[in-house]
Design a protein around this motif. Structure first.
Motif, PDB file in Angstrom:
ATOM      1  N   ARG A   1     -38.308  18.743  19.420  1.00 26.26           N
ATOM      2  CA  ARG A   1     -39.356  17.829  18.585  1.00 26.26           C
ATOM      3  C   ARG A   1     -40.759  18.910  18.576  1.00 26.26           C
TER       4      ARG A   1
ATOM      5  N   ALA B   1     -44.533  17.245  17.735  1.00 27.95           N
ATOM      6  CA  ALA B   1     -45.514  16.370  17.368  1.00 27.95           C
ATOM      7  C   ALA B   1     -46.667  16.902  16.648  1.00 27.95           C
TER       8      ALA B   1
ATOM      9  N   THR C   1     -41.176   7.752  14.569  1.00 28.32           N
ATOM     10  CA  THR C   1     -42.624   7.248  14.780  1.00 28.32           C
ATOM     11  C   THR C   1     -42.416   6.017  15.722  1.00 28.32           C
TER      12      THR C   1
ATOM     13  N   GLU D   1     -45.611   8.351  22.673  1.00 28.29           N
ATOM     14  CA  GLU D   1     -45.701   9.944  22.967  1.00 28.29           C
ATOM     15  C   GLU D   1     -44.305  10.437  22.396  1.00 28.29           C
ATOM     16  N   ASP D   2     -43.247   9.797  22.435  1.00 24.52           N
ATOM     17  CA  ASP D   2     -42.163  10.278  21.621  1.00 24.52           C
ATOM     18  C   ASP D   2     -42.055  10.555  20.108  1.00 24.52           C
ATOM     19  N   THR D   3     -43.227  10.190  19.518  1.00 25.35           N
ATOM     20  CA  THR D   3     -43.608  10.220  18.073  1.00 25.35           C
ATOM     21  C   THR D   3     -43.566  11.975  17.756  1.00 25.35           C
ATOM     22  N   ALA D   4     -42.625  12.278  16.825  1.00 23.23           N
ATOM     23  CA  ALA D   4     -42.488  13.411  16.621  1.00 23.23           C
ATOM     24  C   ALA D   4     -41.530  13.652  15.480  1.00 23.23           C
TER      25      ALA D   4
END
Length: 116
Positions: free
Chosen positions: A36, A38, A113, A87-90
Motif C-alpha cells: 500500500r 499512502a 479510504t 491510517e489504513d487509507t492508501a
C-alpha cells in the motif's frame, strides 16, 4: 507474464471491513503480495502468501486485522481487512513473483479510504 487486476476498494468508516481481490492471469506458479502507498509516503509491504497458501506474512500494523488468502484454482488472491483505521487509507497494490519477498508483476492499484 502475469497480469493482475485489483478490485474491492472504496470509502468506509473506521471499524468497517473491506475485502480486496486480485485477479491474476498468465503464469500461475507465483507468490502473491499486497502493498500500500499512502499519500505522501513510500509504498510499504502489507501481506504475502506463498503459491501453495501454506505460508503467509503480515506486517505488524495489520496483524489481527488483515488476512491474506488465495484461491489458486481461480487464480485470485484476497486481502480481508477488518477493523479498518484512518491510517489504513492508501492505494493498495497486488503483486506477484517467485517468492514472498520478490515481486515481478504489479497491478494498477485500488484505493481504500477510511474516514474517522
Amino acid at each position: 507474464q502475469v497480469q493482475l487486476v485489483e478490485s474491492g476498494g472504496g470509502l468506509v468508516q473506521a471499524g468497517d471491513s473491506l475485502r480486496l481481490s486480485c485477479a491474476a492471469s498468465g503464469r500461475t506458479f507465483y507468490a502473491m503480495g499486497w502493498f500500500r502507498q499512502a499519500p505522501g509516503k513510500e509504498r510499504e509491504f502489507v501481506a504475502a502468501i506463498s503459491w501453495s497458501g501454506g505460508a503467509t506474512r503480515h506486517t505488524d500494523s495489520v496483524k489481527g486485522r488483515f488476512t491474506i488468502s488465495r484461491d489458486s484454482a481461480n487464480n485470485t488472491g484476497y486481502l480481508q481487512m477488518n477493523s479498518l483505521k484512518p491510517e489504513d487509507t492508501a492505494v493498495y497494490y497486488c503483486a506477484a513473483g517467485p517468492g514472498l519477498s520478490l515481486y515481478s508483476y504489479w497491478g494498477q492499484g485500488t484505493e481504500v479510504t477510511v474516514s474517522s
